[in-house]
Enzyme design. Structure first.
Site, PDB file in Angstrom:
ATOM      1  N   TYR A  63      -1.695  -7.474  -6.475  1.00  0.00           N
ATOM      2  CA  TYR A  63      -2.454  -6.450  -7.206  1.00  0.00           C
ATOM      3  C   TYR A  63      -3.499  -7.089  -8.109  1.00  0.00           C
ATOM      4  O   TYR A  63      -4.683  -7.041  -7.853  1.00  0.00           O
ATOM      5  CB  TYR A  63      -1.497  -5.612  -8.080  1.00  0.00           C
ATOM      6  CG  TYR A  63      -0.927  -4.387  -7.400  1.00  0.00           C
ATOM      7  CD1 TYR A  63      -0.760  -4.337  -6.030  1.00  0.00           C
ATOM      8  CD2 TYR A  63      -0.539  -3.270  -8.151  1.00  0.00           C
ATOM      9  CE1 TYR A  63      -0.227  -3.206  -5.422  1.00  0.00           C
ATOM     10  CE2 TYR A  63      -0.013  -2.148  -7.549  1.00  0.00           C
ATOM     11  CZ  TYR A  63       0.149  -2.111  -6.190  1.00  0.00           C
ATOM     12  OH  TYR A  63       0.670  -1.001  -5.597  1.00  0.00           O
ATOM     13  N   GLU A  69       6.732   1.087 -10.708  1.00  0.00           N
ATOM     14  CA  GLU A  69       6.933  -0.207 -11.345  1.00  0.00           C
ATOM     15  C   GLU A  69       7.173  -0.025 -12.846  1.00  0.00           C
ATOM     16  O   GLU A  69       8.047  -0.668 -13.426  1.00  0.00           O
ATOM     17  CB  GLU A  69       5.704  -1.091 -11.112  1.00  0.00           C
ATOM     18  CG  GLU A  69       5.872  -2.526 -11.606  1.00  0.00           C
ATOM     19  CD  GLU A  69       4.602  -3.356 -11.436  1.00  0.00           C
ATOM     20  OE1 GLU A  69       3.521  -2.771 -11.225  1.00  0.00           O
ATOM     21  OE2 GLU A  69       4.707  -4.580 -11.534  1.00  0.00           O
TER      22      GLU A  69
END
Lengths: 392, 379
Positions: A133, A249
Site C-alpha cells: 500500500y 485493518e
C-alpha cells in the site's frame, strides 16, 4: 439441545482429540507464530500437524464458504469455535494477511476465477501474503500513490516502490495498489493487483526499526509483469476496495486496546513490579495514572462491544472504526509507557536472557507504530471530523 | 451477555423524556429560575407533567405506585434532563430517595415511596460534611436517648435540602470519625426542632442546602436500615447515584458538544467558517471520541446495576470518573471554541460548564472514583 449446543459438543470433542498438547499454551514470542507459506519453517511437528488438521476442517478461515476451503460456519458457530479454542488455550493455527486482509477482499470483490485460485491456498497456509500500500511519497495521503501500471494489452508492467510492507521478505504473493490511470482524480485511477513475489523485477529490503527489529520492508518493483486476470474488481476502481481493507485493518489494529484473555492486566503487572503497601500500589502517583488508564481502557472495551452490538441490531454508526483505532492505539501506547515506568530501569534492559520484563523495551518501541500504521491518529481524527461531525 | 443497546421500551422512554424536557423544561427555564431567585428552584407545573409521565416513579416498585422500570430507563431520563439543564426533584427524590427506601426501608418507611412516585413527597440525602465527598467521614453524632436518638452535627451540599419533606441523614452511632462501621441512616423531618436548613447558592443555580442538626430528637422508628450498619446500603445508594449523575453529565456534555460543533459551523473568521480549521477539527473529533466512551460506560453501569452484577460498583465508579473528566473537557472546550461569546452570560454554553462542576463533585469527582476503581480492582 439446540443445534449450537450440539456444535459446541462436537467442536469440544474434536479439539480435544486433534489439538496437540504443545499447541495448548499461550505463545511466548513471535517465534511461536505460524505464518505458513512456501518457505515457512515449522517450529515443531505439532505446529505443522495443528495447521494441517485445522485447515482440513476449514477452521483456519472458519467463516469462509466451504467451496473455497473455508469452514462455512455461521457467526454464532464461529464464536463457539473461538470460545472452545480459548477454553483449552489453543493457539491460532495460522496467522495470515491472506485470511485477515486480501481473502475477505477477494471474497467480496474478486472474480470467481480469483476465488478458486487464491482462497484455498490461503486457508491451507500454503501461500503467505503481504500488503503493498504505502509508498515513500504516499503515507497518510495514500491515494497519492505513484507505482505505475502500464497497460500492455493482456498484462500490466508495474514500476514503483512500496514501503512498510510487513514481512515482504518472507511473503509469497503481494496485493498492491497501483496507478492504472494518471490522468484522472487520484482516487479514480487506482487498481488492486496481485502478483507472485518471485516475479522478475520484485526485490525487497528489510527496514531496521527503532526497536532493532525488522518486521517491515521496502519493496522495489522494476518492470514487474502482472497478468490482467489478477486485478481484483475492476481496473481503476481499486480505491473502493482499498478503503474497505483500510477499515478492516483499522479495526484489527484498534483491537490492541484490549487486554487479551489470559494476559495480565497493566495493574497486575505493576503490582508485580512495584508491590503493594496497605493494599495499594506502593507508588501513589503511578497508581493514579494506572487507575486513569484502567478507566479509559474500560471505556474503550465497552465501546468496541457496543459498536458490535449496535451493528448486529442494525444501528451501526459508520466510521466507528476510526474512533476505535484512535482510542485503542493511543491506549496501547500509554499502557507500554506505564509498564516501562512501573519496571523502572529494569524495564529498559535492552539485552540479556534474564531480564525481569523480558523484551519490554522492544515491545514498547514497537507500540509507537500503532498510531502511525493503518492510518495515523491524525488521519483518524480527520475522518471523524469530516465524516461524522461534518466539519470542513 | 446482554447487548449494549437500548430495548424498544427504553428507547421510547428516552424519546418521551426528550420531548418533555425539550418542551417543558428548556434551558431558558433554568435561566429564569436563576434570574428570579425562585424560592422553590423548580417549576411545579413542569414537575407535575414529569410525574404524570411516570418519571418520578421510574425506580419505585409497582406495589408503591411506580413503574419499576429499572436504572437503564431512569438513566435515559437523567441524560435527557442533563441536555436541557432541567431543574427538578427527580434526582434527589426519584433516584436517591426512592433507592434509599428500597435498599434499607422497613414496610412503614416504604410508604413514603408512594409519595415519591406521585410527586408529592420530596427527599434529600444529607451525607457530606466537608467540601470533598468522603461518605465514611461522619462526625455528626446520634446518641441514644430513651427509645430514640439525639442528633448533632452539620451537613453540606444537600441537594434539594430546603424543599425536602424528609431528610436522609448519615450519623455516627459508634466508632471513630472515619470508621466504616458505626454509621446509621436516619429519616429526619426538616421541621423538627433543632433542624436548620439554609439554602446555599452555587454556579448552576440549582438547589443545595446546608443542614444543621442541634439536639434533634428522633424516635427509634427514624432509623433507616440497621443501627451501625448504614455504610453498606449507603455505598450501594452512592453507586446508584453516581451512575445517574454520570448519565446527567453525559447529557449535558453531549449537548454542550453539539452546540459547540454547531457554532463552529456558523462562526466565520479570516473569511471562512472556523470549522474548516484542522486545529479545531481535531479537538472536536477527540471530544466526540471521548463522549462515545462515556456513553458505553454509563449504559454498562446501569445494566450492571439492574442485573445485580458484582462488577456494578466498579463500573458505576468508572462511569462517574470518566463522565466527570469528559464533562470538564467538553465544557472547557465549549467555552474556548465559542471565543468571546463563550464568556458572555447571554450564550448558554457557560451554563453547561457551571452545571458540570457541581455534578462532577457531587458524590465524588474523577479523583475520588478513580481511587475507588483502583481499590476495587485490587491495586
Amino acid at each position: 439441545m439446540t443445534d449450537l449446543d450440539t456444535f459446541r459438543q462436537e467442536t469440544r470433542a474434536w479439539l480435544e482429540e486433534n489439538c496437540p498438547q504443545s499447541m495448548r499454551s499461550p505463545m511466548k514470542s513471535d517465534k511461536d507464530v505460524c505464518w505458513g507459506g512456501r518457505n515457512f519453517k515449522f517450529q515443531s511437528e505439532d505446529q505443522r500437524l495443528w495447521l494441517e488438521r485445522m485447515a482440513d476442517k476449514g477452521w483456519t478461515a472458519p467463516d469462509w464458504p466451504t467451496e473455497y476451503g473455508g469452514g462455512g460456519l455461521s457467526r454464532e458457530q464461529h464464536k463457539v469455535l473461538l470460545e472452545e479454542m480459548a477454553r483449552i488455550q489453543a493457539r491460532p493455527p495460522l496467522n495470515s494477511f491472506g485470511i485477515w486482509m486480501i481473502g475477505p477482499a477477494i471474497l467480496k470483490f474478486g472474480s470467481e476465477a480469483l476465488k478458486q485460485q487464491h482462497l484455498p491456498p490461503i486457508v491451507r497456509g500454503e501461500i503467505r501474503w503481504c500488503q503493498g500500500y504505502s509508498e515513500p511519497g504516499a503515507g497518510s495521503d495514500l491515494a497519492g500513490l505513484q507505482a505505475r501500471a502500464e497497460d500492455k494489452g493482456d498484462h500490466f508492467i508495474v514500476n514503483g516502490q512500496k514501503i512498510w510492507t510487513s514481512y515482504a521478505d518472507k511473503a509469497d504473493w503481494m496485493f498492491a495498489l497501483v496507478r492504472t490511470n494518471p490522468d484522472v482524480k487520484k482516487q479514480e485511477g487506482i487498481s488492486l493487483v496481485l502478483f507472485d513475489m518471485e516475479t522478475p523485477g520484485v526485490s525487497t529490503r528489510p527496514i531496521k526499526l527503532i526497536s532493532g527489529e525488522s518486521p517491515f520492508c521496502e519493496t522495489f518493483l522494476d518492470d514487474v509483469r502482472v497478468e490482467k486476470d489478477q486485478v481484483v474488481g475492476e481496473v481503476d476502481k481499486g480505491w473502493t476496495i482499498a478503503k474497505y481493507l483500510l477499515t478492516h485493518e483499522r479495526s484489527m489494529i484498534g483491537n490492541m486496546g484490549s487486554t487479551a484473555a489470559g494476559q495480565k492486566t497493566l495493574a497486575e503487572l505493576a503490582v508485580d513490579a512495584v508491590g503493594l503497601e496497605d493494599g495499594k500500589l506502593a507508588d501513589p502517583m503511578l497508581r493514579t495514572e494506572i487507575a486513569s488508564w484502567a478507566i479509559d481502557s474500560i471505556g474503550y472495551e465497552l465501546t468496541a462491544e457496543r459498536a458490535k452490538d449496535q451493528a448486529k441490531s442494525g444501528q451501526g454508526v459508520g466510521n466507528v472504526s476510526a474512533m476505535l483505532k484512535l482510542a485503542g492505539t493511543e491506549l496501547n501506547k500509554r499502557r507500554y509507557e506505564l509498564l516501562v515506568a512501573a519496571y523502572g530501569s529494569e524495564g529498559l534492559l535492552w539485552e540479556g536472557d534474564d531480564r525481569p520484563a523480558g523484551a519490554l523495551p522492544q515491545e514498547w518501541l514497537r507500540t509507537k507504530g500503532n498510531s502511525i500504521e493503518g492510518g495515523t491518529s491524525e488521519v483518524q481524527l480527520n475522518i471523524i471530523a469530516k465524516n461524522i461531525l461534518g466539519l470542513g | 451477555m446482554q447487548k449494549l443497546v437500548l430495548t424498544e421500551e427504553q428507547q421510547m422512554l428516552k424519546d418521551a423524556a426528550q420531548g418533555l424536557f425539550g418542551e417543558q423544561a428548556p434551558v431558558s427555564q433554568l435561566r429564569k429560575l436563576r434570574d428570579e431567585k425562585d424560592p422553590l428552584g423548580y417549576v411545579p407545573e413542569f414537575w407535575n407533567h414529569a410525574v404524570e409521565l411516570g418519571l418520578a416513579g421510574t425506580l419505585v416498585p409497582e406495589s408503591h405506585g411506580g413503574s419499576e422500570f429499572g436504572h437503564v430507563g431512569m438513566g435515559q431520563v437523567m441524560e435527557e434532563g442533563g441536555r436541557t439543564l432541567a431543574a427538578s426533584p427527580l434526582f434527589a427524590s426519584g433516584v436517591l430517595g426512592a433507592c434509599a427506601l428500597i435498599l434499607a426501608g422497613n414496610d412503614s418507611q416504604k410508604e413514603i415511596l408512594n409519595g415519591i412516585a406521585d410527586g408529592s413527597h420530596l427527599t434529600a440525602l444529607a451525607i457530606d460534611e466537608t467540601g470533598r465527598h468522603q461518605p465514611l467521614r461522619v462526625a455528626t453524632k446520634a446518641e441514644a436517648q430513651g427509645d430514640g436518638f439525639v442528633l448533632n452535627g452539620s451537613k453540606t451540599f444537600v441537594v434539594d435540602g430546603h424543599i425536602a419533606n424528609t431528610l436522609i441523614v448519615s450519623a455516627r452511632t459508634s466508632g471513630g470519625e472515619r470508621d466504616e462501621s458505626g454509621i446509621t441512616l436516619f429519616l429526619v423531618d426538616p421541621k423538627a426542632e433543632g433542624v436548620t436548613v439554609e439554602r446555599t447558592i452555587f454556579p448552576d443555580g440549582r438547589n443545595y442546602a446546608k443542614v444543621t442538626l442541634d439536639n434533634v430528637a428522633v424516635g427509634a422508628d427514624a432509623v433507616l436500615g440497621e443501627k451501625d450498619q448504614g455504610s453498606a446500603p449507603l455505598q450501594k445508594l452512592l453507586d446508584i447515584g453516581s451512575a445517574h449523575l454520570a448519565a446527567e453529565l453525559l447529557g449535558l456534555s453531549s449537548e454542550a458538544f453539539d452546540r459547540t460543533v454547531a457554532y463552529m459551523k456558523e462562526r466565520k473568521q479570516f473569511g471562512v467558517y472556523i470549522s474548516s480549521f484542522q486545529a479545531l477539527q481535531h479537538r472536536a473529533a477527540h471530544m466526540w471520541s471521548e463522549l462515545e466512551q462515556v456513553k458505553s460506560m454509563v449504559l454498562k453501569a446501569f445494566m450492571a446495576l439492574d442485573a445485580g452484577d458484582e462488577q456494578a460498583s466498579m463500573l458505576a465508579s468508572a462511569a462517574k470518573a470518566k463522565a466527570s473528566q469528559v464533562a470538564e473537557l467538553v465544557t472547557n472546550e465549549g467555552v474556548q471554541l465559542h471565543g468571546g461569546m463563550g464568556m458572555t452570560d447571554e450564550y448558554d454554553i457557560g451554563l453547561f460548564m457551571k452545571r458540570a462542576r457541581p455534578v462532577q463533585l457531587l458524590l465524588g469527582d474523577f479523583r475520588y472514583h478513580a481511587d475507588r476503581v483502583a481499590g476495587l480492582k485490587g491495586f
